[in-house]
Scaffold this motif. Structure first.
Motif, mmCIF file in Angstrom:
data_model
loop_
_atom_site.group_PDB
_atom_site.id
_atom_site.type_symbol
_atom_site.label_atom_id
_atom_site.label_comp_id
_atom_site.label_asym_id
_atom_site.label_seq_id
_atom_site.Cartn_x
_atom_site.Cartn_y
_atom_site.Cartn_z
ATOM 1 N N SER A 99 17.006 41.412 65.210
ATOM 2 C CA SER A 99 17.823 40.274 65.615
ATOM 3 C C SER A 99 17.528 39.151 64.638
ATOM 4 O O SER A 99 16.595 39.240 63.834
ATOM 5 C CB SER A 99 17.531 39.858 67.060
ATOM 6 O OG SER A 99 16.232 39.313 67.171
ATOM 7 N N GLU A 100 18.337 38.115 64.678
ATOM 8 C CA GLU A 100 18.218 37.069 63.668
ATOM 9 C C GLU A 100 16.840 36.410 63.670
ATOM 10 O O GLU A 100 16.321 36.044 62.610
ATOM 11 C CB GLU A 100 19.295 36.007 63.887
ATOM 12 C CG GLU A 100 20.703 36.505 63.607
ATOM 13 C CD GLU A 100 21.745 35.412 63.778
ATOM 14 O OE1 GLU A 100 21.378 34.223 63.636
ATOM 15 O OE2 GLU A 100 22.900 35.741 64.065
ATOM 16 N N ASN A 101 16.229 36.277 64.830
ATOM 17 C CA ASN A 101 14.982 35.524 64.917
ATOM 18 C C ASN A 101 13.741 36.402 65.002
ATOM 19 O O ASN A 101 12.662 35.969 64.605
ATOM 20 C CB ASN A 101 15.053 34.573 66.123
ATOM 21 C CG ASN A 101 16.187 33.580 65.974
ATOM 22 O OD1 ASN A 101 16.187 32.757 65.059
ATOM 23 N ND2 ASN A 101 17.198 33.678 66.835
ATOM 24 N N LEU A 102 13.892 37.645 65.474
ATOM 25 C CA LEU A 102 12.747 38.555 65.488
ATOM 26 C C LEU A 102 12.610 39.301 64.175
ATOM 27 O O LEU A 102 11.530 39.772 63.838
ATOM 28 C CB LEU A 102 12.864 39.565 66.633
ATOM 29 C CG LEU A 102 12.314 39.105 67.986
ATOM 30 C CD1 LEU A 102 13.230 38.073 68.632
ATOM 31 C CD2 LEU A 102 12.143 40.296 68.926
ATOM 32 N N GLY A 103 13.700 39.451 63.445
ATOM 33 C CA GLY A 103 13.653 40.149 62.171
ATOM 34 C C GLY A 103 13.645 41.656 62.338
ATOM 35 O O GLY A 103 13.808 42.193 63.433
ATOM 36 N N LYS A 104 13.467 42.372 61.210
ATOM 37 C CA LYS A 104 13.478 43.836 61.231
ATOM 38 C C LYS A 104 12.344 44.359 62.107
ATOM 39 O O LYS A 104 11.242 43.851 62.088
ATOM 40 C CB LYS A 104 13.339 44.388 59.815
ATOM 41 C CG LYS A 104 14.668 44.475 59.090
ATOM 42 C CD LYS A 104 14.538 45.348 57.863
ATOM 43 C CE LYS A 104 15.888 45.499 57.196
ATOM 44 N NZ LYS A 104 16.860 46.201 58.043
ATOM 45 N N GLY A 105 12.648 45.421 62.836
ATOM 46 C CA GLY A 105 11.650 45.954 63.760
ATOM 47 C C GLY A 105 11.715 45.272 65.094
ATOM 48 O O GLY A 105 11.241 45.794 66.109
ATOM 49 N N GLY A 106 12.313 44.071 65.099
ATOM 50 C CA GLY A 106 12.595 43.350 66.326
ATOM 51 C C GLY A 106 11.499 43.399 67.364
ATOM 52 O O GLY A 106 10.330 43.134 67.107
ATOM 53 N N LEU A 139 5.015 36.073 78.405
ATOM 54 C CA LEU A 139 6.308 35.948 79.069
ATOM 55 C C LEU A 139 7.297 35.108 78.268
ATOM 56 O O LEU A 139 8.457 35.490 78.111
ATOM 57 C CB LEU A 139 6.131 35.367 80.477
ATOM 58 C CG LEU A 139 7.438 35.127 81.240
ATOM 59 C CD1 LEU A 139 8.260 36.403 81.357
ATOM 60 C CD2 LEU A 139 7.157 34.539 82.625
ATOM 61 N N GLU A 140 6.872 33.961 77.758
ATOM 62 C CA GLU A 140 7.821 33.138 76.996
ATOM 63 C C GLU A 140 8.327 33.892 75.774
ATOM 64 O O GLU A 140 9.506 33.807 75.411
ATOM 65 C CB GLU A 140 7.199 31.809 76.578
ATOM 66 C CG GLU A 140 8.232 30.895 75.912
ATOM 67 C CD GLU A 140 7.675 29.574 75.395
ATOM 68 O OE1 GLU A 140 8.469 28.768 74.867
ATOM 69 O OE2 GLU A 140 6.439 29.348 75.508
ATOM 70 N N LYS A 141 7.447 34.634 75.123
ATOM 71 C CA LYS A 141 7.870 35.430 73.967
ATOM 72 C C LYS A 141 8.978 36.411 74.356
ATOM 73 O O LYS A 141 9.958 36.601 73.623
ATOM 74 C CB LYS A 141 6.673 36.206 73.398
ATOM 75 C CG LYS A 141 5.562 35.356 72.787
ATOM 76 C CD LYS A 141 4.399 36.243 72.371
ATOM 77 C CE LYS A 141 3.222 35.459 71.844
ATOM 78 N NZ LYS A 141 3.455 34.903 70.501
ATOM 79 N N MET A 142 8.819 37.049 75.512
ATOM 80 C CA MET A 142 9.813 38.039 75.945
ATOM 81 C C MET A 142 11.145 37.376 76.291
ATOM 82 O O MET A 142 12.216 37.904 75.968
ATOM 83 C CB MET A 142 9.286 38.811 77.155
ATOM 84 C CG MET A 142 8.270 39.887 76.811
ATOM 85 S SD MET A 142 8.971 41.180 75.742
ATOM 86 C CE MET A 142 10.286 41.804 76.780
ATOM 87 N N ILE A 143 11.104 36.223 76.941
ATOM 88 C CA ILE A 143 12.356 35.535 77.277
ATOM 89 C C ILE A 143 13.080 35.129 75.991
ATOM 90 O O ILE A 143 14.302 35.281 75.871
ATOM 91 C CB ILE A 143 12.062 34.320 78.180
ATOM 92 C CG1 ILE A 143 11.509 34.807 79.539
ATOM 93 C CG2 ILE A 143 13.319 33.479 78.381
ATOM 94 C CD1 ILE A 143 11.003 33.694 80.438
ATOM 95 N N TRP A 144 12.333 34.620 75.028
ATOM 96 C CA TRP A 144 12.895 34.275 73.712
ATOM 97 C C TRP A 144 13.523 35.500 73.042
ATOM 98 O O TRP A 144 14.636 35.437 72.512
ATOM 99 C CB TRP A 144 11.763 33.693 72.859
ATOM 100 C CG TRP A 144 12.007 33.599 71.386
ATOM 101 C CD1 TRP A 144 12.786 32.693 70.735
ATOM 102 C CD2 TRP A 144 11.417 34.438 70.369
ATOM 103 N NE1 TRP A 144 12.729 32.900 69.379
ATOM 104 C CE2 TRP A 144 11.907 33.961 69.115
ATOM 105 C CE3 TRP A 144 10.539 35.507 70.379
ATOM 106 C CZ2 TRP A 144 11.535 34.555 67.904
ATOM 107 C CZ3 TRP A 144 10.173 36.092 69.181
ATOM 108 C CH2 TRP A 144 10.660 35.620 67.957
ATOM 109 N N ALA A 145 12.805 36.618 73.093
ATOM 110 C CA ALA A 145 13.287 37.840 72.439
ATOM 111 C C ALA A 145 14.526 38.392 73.129
ATOM 112 O O ALA A 145 15.478 38.839 72.468
ATOM 113 C CB ALA A 145 12.179 38.882 72.415
#
Length: 950
Positions: A99-106, A139-145
């Protein structure tokens, strides 16, 4: 499905959770006179909806420092267009890649760093979900992702990415359908059951042709139509602050634009105007199989509850009409499977009989008619109805024993009804089913009604199919070398970034580190020598326990392999005081499940029961263990069933690979090299006296260990065992000495021919380490980046994500007191068999020199942080107790392993890699199509390939 090698069993999100018991095992019900399930059978929740239409559901569970995050889109294969089938499932794959913000490998790369359970997903006819459990600090990381999936994803899908993922999905289809016995059955049935324009006419996975024809514009159109907030439910379940979580959800999801209004699809049952009979010669079948399907009603329809009861009653017990007629009287098959399978728009009542070898399916159909006639004459009694209803409570508690299970349940009911709490309505309707309801739905949907019947028979045995059958239209792929274009998805996509009101380019920080508490283990020893270890756990009112009796296959005589398995299976077929039917019913009266099974190194008694019925369930376990019935009739039935299993294994490529790999790595003299079922010859030679002799000589508390997890204190459990301690007398049992690994032999390629196989199954490895070896856990740590880390592993990244050769590949070390194997396992498309093996070899050769400090840091993060999830389920706790009792490890061994991980160095990992991951000392087993693939295997660089029989 993204998961591998086995599929995540949330595919139907516990489909109606409680009403659905389709194709369940026999021992699964409860006590008719017991108190009915009460208001406690629910999952508390909070729900709110964002202005853009996103439904958000919270469930608080403080029992473990973990959180499940479940994003469910109300889009499955039913929303696809004809000619573009498989899109919903293809998206499930694509959304994990980047995805645009997680990058390759997401999400996969992030999962490894945060200690998640593995980002996963599944697709059904009606929905696609994305879910995993993570430590609460992530948790915040997962919501962002997860927000990136809906707002910052589609630009990253390029032509090379799409081309590669098409190949992965096609490999999944080959593995689960084209290369599997009876794999095309559902395709044939649905084509006949639903008209061409019905959205259930095609399979979720789609067709190879449609997948190949999918264009980038098709993909983007599908995404923009269905992956919008007003078509999605976000469920967060676990240990978190709901006020803070709501702020995060609003921060990351609120600016995503609402999509077009969603139009509900009309309920639409299948149509069969006259009975349709279709036959197929199955390349991978050794036994004839008859499947019948009647169109019924959709999920949550008032009649669906009675139809589930009908299916369970007709087939699931020894009292069932179909068991009595087809299994006991006519001796045509070892079992009958039946279930009412419901989806959002329609349902189908399914009956499946895999007959014994050579049995004509006309005979099976005649026997089915007799079984239905028996039901019509006798009906269902109140006693049987109450027994079936009583299983509801245990099944419910099992379904909500993890936060992931609860998240799936809440998401399903929300997208189906808009009310996550609809579970209570489902319970109420199931409990309200009457005997008249069961008979009414039989008369309405089954009796005298046309159906679809498929006969899947071994190749060359078409005469076994139902009379009057037409040839089923099954599209089978030809193995053509070079048919697939090479793909290179490694290039970075160029695209304009999607704007956002906040800076999404930086991954959010961790929250406060979770406090991981190792469960308190109690430990005692009975007077008869049996060790008992337990954990009190009152999250749900269940008790799970097992008794492991060392021996199993190890104690089978070489000429009588299969005795341990037969003996274990016979032990639940009655006792000295109860007939097989009476024992089965006594178990079900208690809402319990009791199974006895043999493994390579032990015989196990596994039990699940309601805590309030623990004492009565234990009484039955003692009766089973100490007062066997040795029923000759049941012995004959089980023996015939095992012979059928052995025959079917001969045609199933993964079974062929596992059995032959065991022979190669263990050697013919080690009992572990043998099939626990035995051979046709050995099973035919076994008598019931052999089983009695095994029982008398080998089942002793002196070699037994009991593990207990559940809602009972130690004192209650230990008091309950006084009678077992007194009556089960100890005797000496001579177990084989632990066996170290021999010196590895030079690498050699072995090939087993499965003509026209659509995939080649790879098993690569050697006999490596015992679990008690000081290097065992460090070797597991070393293997994480190679193939033990799921989608973070190098083998997956190279063979699946890089080349599209496989649906999944993994590597692992296994062992006990004796040395076990290191194994690399995969199924690859046939025409890249050599290329896949060459790439595995290259990865192994380069691993010591390419393993980096960043790899070690990823490994440390995962193995340490994932301990927050280490004790969440009863199964995990039982496994922990098993390790403690079997290997003498301390109750805190998980913390000891944490210290090992933290102390490991890069030179140590590199040294272990050279020592234990050397491809020049491994067996390279290929199970595939010899005429096209065997000649090429000489290029792998080892000696001349050796062809071995199945």
């Amino acid at each position: 499905m993204k998961t591998f090698p086995s599929k995540l069993v949330l595919a139907a999100c516990i489909s109606s959770a409680l009403a659905s018991t389709a194709l369940a095992p026999a021992h699964a019900a409860g006590k008719p006179a017991a108190s009915a399930p009460q208001a406690g059978l629910k999952v508390d929740f909070q729900k709110f909806t964002l202005p853009n239409g996103l439904d958000v559901v919270f469930h608080i569970d403080r029992s473990d420092p973990v959180v499940a995050v479940n994003l469910t889109a109300h889009v499955g294969s039913s929303r696809e267009k004809a000619g573009r089938t498989g899109f919903a499932h293809l998206f499930e794959h694509l959304l994990f890649l980047e995805s645009e913000n997680l990058g390759k490998g997401g999400l996969d790369k992030m999962t490894a760093r945060i200690g998640g359970s593995g980002a996963n997903g599944s697709t059904s006819q009606d929905r696609t979900n994305y879910l995993q459990t993570v430590p609460k600090d992530a948790l915040e990381k997962m919501i962002w992702a997860e927000a990136d999936k809906l707002g910052w994803f589609i630009n990253t899908v390029t032509e090379p990415v799409l081309a590669k993922e098409k190949q992965v999905v096609k490999n999944e289809k080959r593995q689960g359908v084209d290369n599997a016995p009876y794999g095309h059955t559902r395709y044939v049935i649905n084509k006949a059951l639903y008209p061409l324009d019905h959205p259930y006419n095609w399979q979720v996975i789609g067709s190879l042709e449609d997948l190949q024809n999918a264009t980038l514009d098709d993909v983007k159109e599908f995404y923009r139509l269905w992956y919008v907030p007003n078509n999605v439910t976000l469920v967060i379940a676990g240990d978190f602050d709901p006020v803070q979580a709501r702020k995060w959800v609003e921060k990351y999801f609120a600016e995503i634009k609402r999509g077009a209004p969603m139009q509900a699809m009309a309920k639409r049952p299948g149509v069969v105007k006259q009975t349709v009979k279709l036959a197929h010669e199955d390349n991978f079948a050794k036994l004839p199989e008859l499947t019948m399907a009647w169109p019924t009603v959709e999920d949550l329809h008032p009649d669906s509850y009675a139809l589930e009861v009908l299916a369970e009653y007709l087939s699931d017990t020894k009292r069932a009409p179909f068991y009595q007629v087809l299994v006991e009287d006519d001796k045509l098959a070892p079992a009958v499977q039946m279930g009412n399978q419901t989806a959002e728009l329609a349902g189908q009542f399914m009956l499946k009989v895999r007959a014994f070898e050579g049995k004509p399916l006309d005979d099976v159909a005649a026997s089915i008619d007799k079984a239905f006639a028996k039901f019509e004459k006798e009906g269902i009694s109140e006693r049987d109805l109450n027994r079936i209803k009583a299983g509801l409570e245990t099944r419910f508690y099992n379904s909500v024993s993890s936060v992931l299970g609860k998240s799936a349940l809440l998401a399903e009911y929300n997208y189906l009804t808009g009310n996550p709490g609809h579970i209570e309505e489902g319970i109420r309707k199931t409990l309200a089913v009457t005997t008249a309801d069961v008979r009414r739905v039989y008369d309405t949907y089954i009796k005298g009604k046309p159906y679809v019947a498929t006969s899947f028979v071994p190749r060359g045995k078409l005469a076994l199919a139902l009379s009057g059958s037409s040839k089923a239209d099954v599209v089978e792929e030809k193995v053509v070398q070079g048919a697939e274009n090479a793909v290179d998805p490694s290039a970075n996509a160029e695209y304009a970034r999607t704007p956002s009101k906040i800076d999404r380019s930086k991954e959010p920080p961790y929250g406060p580190a979770p406090v991981v508490k190792v469960p308190q283990v109690w430990d005692t020893k009975l007077a008869n020598g049996m060790r008992v270890v337990g954990i009190e756990n009152d999250e749900v009112p269940l008790v799970e326990f097992d008794i492991a009796i060392d021996g199993g296959l190890l104690l089978d005589k070489p000429e009588k392999v299969g005795v341990a398995n037969l003996m274990a299976r016979l032990m639940t077929q009655g006792t000295a005081k109860k007939t097989p039917q009476e024992l089965e019913e006594a178990i079900q009266q208690l809402g319990a499940n009791i199974s006895v099974f043999a493994r390579n190194e032990d015989v196990r008694i596994g039990v699940t029961t309601l805590a309030r019925n623990y004492a009565a369930t234990l009484d039955l376990v003692e009766e089973i263990l100490l007062q066997p019935r040795w029923d000759e009739k049941e012995f004959a039935l089980i023996k015939q069933s095992v012979l059928s299993q052995i025959r079917q294994q001969e045609a199933e490529p993964n079974a062929v690979a596992s059995l032959n790999f065991g022979k190669l790595v263990y050697g013919k003299d080690d009992p572990r090299s043998r099939n626990i079922l035995g051979t046709v010859e050995s099973v035919n030679a076994i008598t019931i006296d052999d089983l009695k002799a095994y029982y008398r000589a080998n089942l002793s508390p002196s070699v037994a260990r009991m593990h207990v997890v559940g809602a009972l204190p130690r004192a209650t459990v230990t008091r309950s065992l006084a009678e077992l301690s007194r009556d089960w007398k100890a005797k000496p049992v001579a177990l084989p000495a632990a066996v170290p690994a021999p010196a590895p032999a030079p690498a050699r390629v072995y090939f087993v021919d499965v003509p026209d196989a659509k995939q080649s199954v790879l098993r690569i490895g050697y006999r490596a380490l015992a679990a008690t070896d000081p290097d065992f856990y460090p070797a597991i740590v070393t293997n994480y980046i190679l193939g033990g880390g799921g989608f973070a592993s190098r083998l997956t990244q190279q063979l699946r994500e890089g080349k599209g050769y496989t649906y999944g590949i993994n590597s692992s070390f296994a062992g006990s007191d004796s040395a076990g194997p290191f194994t690399i396992a995969s199924g690859v498309r046939s025409n890249v068999t050599l290329e896949s093996a060459q790439l595995v070899k290259q990865v192994l050769q380069e691993y010591p020199s390419t393993y980096s400090a960043a790899d070690l840091e990823t490994t440390r993060n995962f193995l340490v942080k994932s301990n927050a999830r280490a004790f969440e389920t009863s199964a995990a706790k039982l496994n922990m107790l098993d390790n403690i009792s079997k290997f003498g490890w301390r109750a805190s061994y998980v913390k000891d392993r944490e210290a090992i991980v933290k102390a490991m160095t890069l030179p140590q990992i590199q040294s272990l890699s050279q020592k234990y991951l050397d491809p020049s000392k491994m067996v390279w087993l290929i199970v595939g199509d010899a005429k096209t693939q065997l000649p090429r295997m000489q290029e792998l660089g080892f000696e001349e390939p050796v062809v071995i029989g199945k």
